[in-house]
Scaffold this active site. Sequence first.
Site, short mmCIF file in Angstrom:
data_model
loop_
_atom_site.label_atom_id
_atom_site.label_comp_id
_atom_site.label_asym_id
_atom_site.label_seq_id
_atom_site.Cartn_x
_atom_site.Cartn_y
_atom_site.Cartn_z
N ASP A 11 19.88 47.48 -20.27
CA ASP A 11 19.83 47.13 -21.70
C ASP A 11 19.25 48.31 -22.49
O ASP A 11 18.20 48.21 -23.12
CB ASP A 11 18.98 45.87 -21.93
CG ASP A 11 17.53 46.00 -21.48
OD1 ASP A 11 16.67 45.29 -22.04
OD2 ASP A 11 17.25 46.82 -20.58
N ASP A 16 15.81 52.72 -19.86
CA ASP A 16 17.14 52.52 -19.25
C ASP A 16 17.94 53.82 -19.31
O ASP A 16 18.64 54.18 -18.36
CB ASP A 16 17.93 51.44 -19.99
CG ASP A 16 17.22 50.12 -20.11
OD1 ASP A 16 16.24 50.04 -20.88
OD2 ASP A 16 17.62 49.18 -19.41
N VAL A 124 18.00 46.50 -14.54
CA VAL A 124 16.79 46.95 -15.24
C VAL A 124 16.70 46.34 -16.64
O VAL A 124 16.02 46.90 -17.53
CB VAL A 124 16.73 48.49 -15.29
CG1 VAL A 124 16.63 49.08 -13.88
CG2 VAL A 124 17.94 49.08 -16.02
N HIS A 239 9.71 52.63 -17.09
CA HIS A 239 9.88 51.58 -16.07
C HIS A 239 11.15 51.73 -15.22
O HIS A 239 11.09 51.73 -14.00
CB HIS A 239 9.94 50.20 -16.75
CG HIS A 239 8.83 49.90 -17.68
ND1 HIS A 239 7.60 49.42 -17.27
CD2 HIS A 239 8.77 49.99 -19.03
CE1 HIS A 239 6.82 49.23 -18.33
NE2 HIS A 239 7.51 49.58 -19.41
N ASP A 240 12.30 51.83 -15.87
CA ASP A 240 13.56 51.55 -15.21
C ASP A 240 13.97 52.54 -14.11
O ASP A 240 14.51 52.10 -13.07
CB ASP A 240 14.67 51.41 -16.25
CG ASP A 240 14.46 50.19 -17.12
OD1 ASP A 240 15.04 50.13 -18.22
OD2 ASP A 240 13.70 49.28 -16.70
O1 RIB Z 1 9.16 45.39 -19.38
C1 RIB Z 1 9.87 46.59 -19.31
C2 RIB Z 1 11.34 46.34 -19.20
O2 RIB Z 1 11.80 45.65 -20.36
C3 RIB Z 1 12.16 47.64 -19.14
O3 RIB Z 1 13.33 47.43 -18.41
C4 RIB Z 1 12.49 47.89 -20.58
O4 RIB Z 1 13.67 48.68 -20.74
C5 RIB Z 1 12.74 46.48 -21.07
O5 RIB Z 1 14.07 46.13 -20.71
CA CA Z 2 15.51 47.92 -19.45
#
Ligand code: RIB
Ligand code: CA
Length: 312
Positions: A11, A16, A124, A239-240
Amino acid sequence: MTARQIILDCDPGHDDAVAILFAAGHPGVDLVGITTVAGNQTLDRTTHNACVVCSVGGIEVPVHAGAARPLLRPLRTAAEIHGESGLDGPAPIEPAVAPRAGHAVDWIIDTVLAAPGDVSLVAVGPLTNLAMALRREPAVAEAVREVVIMGGSYTRGNTTPAAEFNILVDPEAASIVFEAPWPVTMVGLDVTHQALCTPEVQRGFAEMGTPAGDFIDGLMRFFRGNYAGVTGMADPPVHDPCAVAVLADPDTVEVVPATVQVETSGAFTSGMTVVDFKAPAGSRHRVATGLDAPRFWAAVHAAVAALPAPLS
Ligand code: RIB
Ligand code: CA
Protein backbone atom coordinates in the site's frame (compact mmCIF):
# COMPACT_ATOMS: atom_id res chain seq x y z
CA MET A 1 21.33 -19.64 -3.93
CA THR A 2 18.28 -19.55 -6.19
CA ALA A 3 16.45 -16.25 -6.02
CA ARG A 4 13.15 -16.40 -4.13
CA GLN A 5 10.12 -15.74 -6.30
CA ILE A 6 7.87 -13.25 -4.54
CA ILE A 7 4.65 -11.34 -5.12
CA LEU A 8 4.80 -8.10 -3.16
CA ASP A 9 1.37 -6.97 -1.90
CA CYS A 10 1.60 -3.38 -0.70
CA ASP A 11 0.00 0.00 0.00
CA PRO A 12 2.66 2.55 -1.09
CA GLY A 13 3.41 4.30 1.22
CA HIS A 14 6.98 5.52 1.82
CA ASP A 15 8.32 2.33 3.35
CA ASP A 16 6.45 0.21 0.79
CA ALA A 17 8.34 2.14 -1.89
CA VAL A 18 11.66 1.18 -0.30
CA ALA A 19 10.47 -2.44 -0.09
CA ILE A 20 9.64 -2.46 -3.82
CA LEU A 21 13.03 -1.03 -4.78
CA PHE A 22 14.83 -3.37 -2.38
CA ALA A 23 13.03 -6.44 -3.75
CA ALA A 24 13.64 -5.43 -7.36
CA GLY A 25 17.34 -4.78 -6.87
CA HIS A 26 18.29 -7.65 -4.56
CA PRO A 27 19.93 -10.67 -6.26
CA GLY A 28 18.18 -13.01 -3.82
CA VAL A 29 14.72 -11.96 -5.00
CA ASP A 30 12.87 -12.62 -8.24
CA LEU A 31 10.07 -10.03 -8.07
CA VAL A 32 7.26 -11.73 -9.98
CA GLY A 33 4.79 -8.89 -9.59
CA ILE A 34 3.24 -6.24 -7.37
CA THR A 35 -0.33 -6.13 -6.08
CA THR A 36 -1.83 -3.14 -4.33
CA VAL A 37 -4.36 -2.67 -1.57
CA ALA A 38 -5.98 0.32 0.13
CA GLY A 39 -4.25 1.22 3.38
CA ASN A 40 -1.82 4.09 3.70
CA GLN A 41 -3.94 5.78 1.07
CA THR A 42 -6.92 4.92 -1.14
CA LEU A 43 -6.47 2.18 -3.72
CA ASP A 44 -6.24 4.55 -6.67
CA ARG A 45 -3.38 6.36 -4.95
CA THR A 46 -1.50 3.28 -3.72
CA THR A 47 -1.76 1.78 -7.20
CA HIS A 48 -0.58 4.97 -8.87
CA ASN A 49 2.29 5.12 -6.38
CA ALA A 50 3.33 1.53 -7.12
CA CYS A 51 3.55 2.48 -10.81
CA VAL A 52 5.60 5.58 -9.92
CA VAL A 53 8.07 3.46 -7.93
CA CYS A 54 8.36 0.92 -10.77
CA SER A 55 9.08 3.80 -13.16
CA VAL A 56 11.78 5.30 -10.94
CA GLY A 57 13.40 1.92 -10.29
CA GLY A 58 13.29 0.67 -13.89
CA ILE A 59 11.12 -2.19 -12.68
CA GLU A 60 9.21 -3.97 -15.44
CA VAL A 61 6.84 -6.27 -13.55
CA PRO A 62 3.03 -6.44 -13.61
CA VAL A 63 1.11 -4.24 -11.16
CA HIS A 64 -2.46 -5.27 -10.34
CA ALA A 65 -4.88 -3.32 -8.16
CA GLY A 66 -6.74 -5.20 -5.44
CA ALA A 67 -9.14 -4.39 -2.66
CA ALA A 68 -10.36 -0.83 -2.27
CA ARG A 69 -11.54 -1.37 1.31
CA PRO A 70 -11.32 -3.86 4.18
CA LEU A 71 -13.57 -6.94 4.31
CA LEU A 72 -16.01 -5.51 6.84
CA ARG A 73 -14.77 -2.21 8.23
CA PRO A 74 -14.60 1.22 6.65
CA LEU A 75 -11.18 2.13 5.25
CA ARG A 76 -8.84 4.17 7.42
CA THR A 77 -5.79 5.73 5.80
CA ALA A 78 -2.56 7.31 7.09
CA ALA A 79 -2.22 10.69 5.43
CA GLU A 80 -0.71 12.03 8.64
CA ILE A 81 2.34 9.88 7.91
CA HIS A 82 2.38 9.44 4.13
CA GLY A 83 0.65 12.63 2.95
CA GLU A 84 -2.37 13.13 0.72
CA SER A 85 -0.75 11.38 -2.27
CA GLY A 86 0.55 8.55 -0.09
CA LEU A 87 4.04 9.26 -1.43
CA ASP A 88 4.55 12.93 -0.54
CA GLY A 89 8.03 14.40 -0.60
CA PRO A 90 9.68 14.06 -4.03
CA ALA A 91 8.36 16.15 -6.91
CA PRO A 92 5.35 14.36 -8.46
CA ILE A 93 6.35 11.85 -11.15
CA GLU A 94 4.14 10.74 -14.04
CA PRO A 95 4.46 6.95 -14.11
CA ALA A 96 5.73 5.31 -17.29
CA VAL A 97 3.70 2.17 -16.57
CA ALA A 98 0.05 1.49 -15.83
CA PRO A 99 -1.63 -1.21 -13.79
CA ARG A 100 -2.60 -4.34 -15.72
CA ALA A 101 -6.22 -5.35 -16.30
CA GLY A 102 -7.72 -7.82 -13.86
CA HIS A 103 -8.10 -7.90 -10.11
CA ALA A 104 -5.03 -8.51 -7.95
CA VAL A 105 -6.73 -11.37 -6.13
CA ASP A 106 -7.35 -13.27 -9.37
CA TRP A 107 -3.79 -12.61 -10.53
CA ILE A 108 -2.35 -13.87 -7.23
CA ILE A 109 -4.41 -17.06 -7.47
CA ASP A 110 -3.52 -17.70 -11.11
CA THR A 111 0.19 -16.97 -10.59
CA VAL A 112 0.53 -19.13 -7.49
CA LEU A 113 -1.46 -22.09 -8.87
CA ALA A 114 0.62 -22.00 -12.07
CA ALA A 115 3.80 -22.68 -10.09
CA PRO A 116 2.93 -24.71 -6.98
CA GLY A 117 5.55 -24.40 -4.24
CA ASP A 118 7.57 -21.73 -6.03
CA VAL A 119 5.99 -18.38 -5.24
CA SER A 120 5.93 -16.66 -1.84
CA LEU A 121 3.68 -13.79 -0.84
CA VAL A 122 5.21 -10.81 0.95
CA ALA A 123 2.41 -8.57 2.24
CA VAL A 124 3.28 -5.17 3.67
CA GLY A 125 -0.14 -3.54 3.83
CA PRO A 126 -3.55 -4.57 5.16
CA LEU A 127 -4.16 -8.25 4.43
CA THR A 128 -7.43 -7.86 2.54
CA ASN A 129 -6.11 -9.23 -0.79
CA LEU A 130 -4.61 -12.33 0.81
CA ALA A 131 -7.80 -13.06 2.73
CA MET A 132 -9.89 -12.67 -0.43
CA ALA A 133 -7.56 -15.02 -2.32
CA LEU A 134 -7.98 -17.66 0.39
CA ARG A 135 -11.76 -17.37 0.27
CA ARG A 136 -11.93 -17.33 -3.53
CA GLU A 137 -9.51 -20.27 -4.01
CA PRO A 138 -8.52 -22.15 -0.81
CA ALA A 139 -5.98 -24.17 -2.83
CA VAL A 140 -3.63 -21.17 -2.74
CA ALA A 141 -2.79 -22.11 0.86
CA GLU A 142 -1.19 -25.33 -0.39
CA ALA A 143 0.39 -23.83 -3.51
CA VAL A 144 2.11 -20.83 -1.90
CA ARG A 145 5.66 -21.55 -0.73
CA GLU A 146 5.31 -19.24 2.27
CA VAL A 147 3.84 -15.95 3.44
CA VAL A 148 5.77 -13.14 5.11
CA ILE A 149 3.88 -10.13 6.41
CA MET A 150 4.92 -6.78 7.83
CA GLY A 151 2.37 -6.21 10.54
CA GLY A 152 1.44 -6.71 14.15
CA SER A 153 3.56 -6.64 17.26
CA TYR A 154 4.15 -8.80 20.33
CA THR A 155 4.60 -5.73 22.47
CA ARG A 156 2.52 -2.68 21.62
CA GLY A 157 0.83 -1.08 18.66
CA ASN A 158 1.53 2.09 16.72
CA THR A 159 -2.01 3.12 15.81
CA THR A 160 -3.70 2.14 19.05
CA PRO A 161 -1.87 1.02 22.18
CA ALA A 162 -2.68 -2.55 21.15
CA ALA A 163 -2.73 -2.56 17.34
CA GLU A 164 -0.31 -1.98 14.46
CA PHE A 165 -1.75 -0.17 11.42
CA ASN A 166 -1.79 -2.99 8.80
CA ILE A 167 -3.60 -5.37 11.13
CA LEU A 168 -5.93 -2.71 12.55
CA VAL A 169 -7.15 -1.62 9.11
CA ASP A 170 -8.49 -5.13 8.46
CA PRO A 171 -8.36 -7.41 11.52
CA GLU A 172 -10.81 -9.89 9.98
CA ALA A 173 -8.53 -10.33 6.96
CA ALA A 174 -5.51 -10.76 9.22
CA SER A 175 -7.35 -13.39 11.25
CA ILE A 176 -8.18 -15.32 8.07
CA VAL A 177 -4.52 -15.14 6.95
CA PHE A 178 -3.11 -16.41 10.26
CA GLU A 179 -5.74 -19.16 10.55
CA ALA A 180 -5.14 -20.50 7.04
CA PRO A 181 -3.05 -23.72 6.60
CA TRP A 182 0.04 -22.01 5.15
CA PRO A 183 3.35 -20.95 6.75
CA VAL A 184 3.29 -17.33 7.86
CA THR A 185 6.15 -15.25 9.24
CA MET A 186 5.10 -12.10 11.09
CA VAL A 187 7.55 -9.20 10.98
CA GLY A 188 6.12 -6.78 13.52
CA LEU A 189 7.00 -3.45 15.04
CA ASP A 190 9.28 -5.18 17.55
CA VAL A 191 11.73 -5.68 14.68
CA THR A 192 10.83 -2.91 12.24
CA HIS A 193 11.46 -0.26 14.88
CA GLN A 194 15.11 -1.36 14.65
CA ALA A 195 15.18 -0.47 10.92
CA LEU A 196 15.65 3.25 11.51
CA CYS A 197 16.52 5.61 8.67
CA THR A 198 19.23 7.44 10.60
CA PRO A 199 20.94 10.47 9.02
CA GLU A 200 23.83 8.13 8.07
CA VAL A 201 21.45 5.68 6.38
CA GLN A 202 19.76 8.54 4.56
CA ARG A 203 23.12 9.89 3.37
CA GLY A 204 23.74 6.47 1.85
CA PHE A 205 20.77 7.13 -0.46
CA ALA A 206 21.45 10.83 -1.02
CA GLU A 207 25.07 10.22 -2.03
CA MET A 208 24.26 7.24 -4.29
CA GLY A 209 23.99 9.53 -7.32
CA THR A 210 21.14 7.58 -8.92
CA PRO A 211 17.50 8.50 -9.59
CA ALA A 212 16.33 5.77 -7.19
CA GLY A 213 18.69 6.93 -4.46
CA ASP A 214 17.58 10.53 -4.91
CA PHE A 215 13.94 9.40 -4.86
CA ILE A 216 14.34 7.54 -1.57
CA ASP A 217 16.22 10.52 -0.10
CA GLY A 218 13.25 12.74 -0.98
CA LEU A 219 10.81 10.24 0.47
CA MET A 220 12.77 9.93 3.70
CA ARG A 221 12.97 13.70 4.19
CA PHE A 222 9.16 13.86 4.23
CA PHE A 223 8.76 10.58 6.17
CA ARG A 224 11.24 11.75 8.82
CA GLY A 225 9.39 14.99 9.49
CA ASN A 226 5.93 13.44 9.72
CA TYR A 227 7.04 10.45 11.78
CA ALA A 228 8.80 12.73 14.27
CA GLY A 229 5.75 14.99 14.48
CA VAL A 230 3.31 12.13 15.03
CA THR A 231 5.39 9.74 17.16
CA GLY A 232 8.31 11.75 18.53
CA MET A 233 10.76 9.27 16.98
CA ALA A 234 13.92 11.09 15.86
CA ASP A 235 14.53 8.63 13.00
CA PRO A 236 11.67 6.96 11.09
CA PRO A 237 11.36 3.15 11.09
CA VAL A 238 11.30 1.81 7.53
CA HIS A 239 9.03 -1.14 8.23
CA ASP A 240 8.26 -2.87 4.96
CA PRO A 241 11.67 -3.87 3.53
CA CYS A 242 12.24 -5.88 6.73
CA ALA A 243 9.64 -8.35 5.46
CA VAL A 244 11.44 -8.63 2.11
CA ALA A 245 14.73 -9.23 3.94
CA VAL A 246 13.34 -12.42 5.56
CA LEU A 247 13.42 -14.06 2.11
CA ALA A 248 16.16 -12.00 0.41
CA ASP A 249 18.77 -12.47 3.13
CA PRO A 250 17.43 -14.76 5.91
CA ASP A 251 20.42 -14.19 8.21
CA THR A 252 19.37 -10.54 8.55
CA VAL A 253 16.22 -11.27 10.53
CA GLU A 254 15.97 -13.55 13.56
CA VAL A 255 12.71 -15.52 13.62
CA VAL A 256 11.33 -17.99 16.15
CA PRO A 257 8.34 -20.37 16.15
CA ALA A 258 5.17 -18.91 17.68
CA THR A 259 1.43 -18.93 17.26
CA VAL A 260 -0.35 -15.74 16.29
CA GLN A 261 -4.01 -14.93 16.84
CA VAL A 262 -5.75 -11.69 15.91
CA GLU A 263 -8.22 -9.92 18.18
CA THR A 264 -11.21 -8.78 16.12
CA SER A 265 -13.75 -7.75 18.75
CA GLY A 266 -11.99 -6.12 21.68
CA ALA A 267 -13.27 -2.69 22.60
CA PHE A 268 -9.71 -1.52 23.22
CA THR A 269 -7.68 -4.36 21.67
CA SER A 270 -9.19 -4.84 18.22
CA GLY A 271 -6.37 -5.50 15.73
CA MET A 272 -3.99 -6.78 18.39
CA THR A 273 -1.77 -9.71 17.42
CA VAL A 274 -1.68 -12.10 20.35
CA VAL A 275 1.62 -13.98 20.09
CA ASP A 276 2.32 -17.19 22.04
CA PHE A 277 6.02 -18.12 21.98
CA LYS A 278 5.21 -21.43 23.66
CA ALA A 279 4.44 -22.66 20.17
CA PRO A 280 3.93 -26.37 19.59
CA ALA A 281 6.63 -28.12 17.60
CA GLY A 282 5.99 -27.72 13.91
CA SER A 283 4.03 -24.49 14.33
CA ARG A 284 3.30 -23.00 10.92
CA HIS A 285 3.78 -19.51 12.31
CA ARG A 286 7.09 -17.73 12.93
CA VAL A 287 7.62 -14.31 14.49
CA ALA A 288 10.58 -12.03 13.87
CA THR A 289 12.43 -11.06 17.03
CA GLY A 290 15.66 -9.46 15.88
CA LEU A 291 17.32 -7.48 13.06
CA ASP A 292 20.97 -7.14 12.05
CA ALA A 293 20.44 -3.48 11.15
CA PRO A 294 23.90 -2.78 9.64
CA ARG A 295 23.62 -5.88 7.41
CA PHE A 296 20.04 -4.93 6.51
CA TRP A 297 20.87 -1.38 5.45
CA ALA A 298 23.98 -2.48 3.56
CA ALA A 299 21.78 -4.85 1.57
CA VAL A 300 19.13 -2.18 0.92
CA HIS A 301 21.73 0.35 -0.24
CA ALA A 302 23.39 -2.23 -2.51
CA ALA A 303 20.06 -3.32 -4.01
CA VAL A 304 18.93 0.24 -4.72
CA ALA A 305 22.31 1.13 -6.23
CA ALA A 306 22.04 -1.89 -8.54
CA LEU A 307 18.70 -0.82 -10.05
CA PRO A 308 18.60 -0.02 -13.78
CA ALA A 309 17.80 3.39 -15.22
CA PRO A 310 14.25 4.68 -14.80
CA LEU A 311 11.57 3.65 -17.27
CA SER A 312 10.60 6.32 -19.74
O1 RIB B 1 2.55 0.03 10.76
C1 RIB B 1 3.41 0.18 9.67
C2 RIB B 1 2.80 -0.38 8.43
O2 RIB B 1 1.61 0.34 8.11
C3 RIB B 1 3.71 -0.21 7.19
O3 RIB B 1 3.47 -1.25 6.29
C4 RIB B 1 3.26 1.10 6.62
O4 RIB B 1 3.54 1.20 5.22
C5 RIB B 1 1.77 1.02 6.85
O5 RIB B 1 1.21 0.24 5.80
CA1 CA C 1 2.85 -0.69 3.97
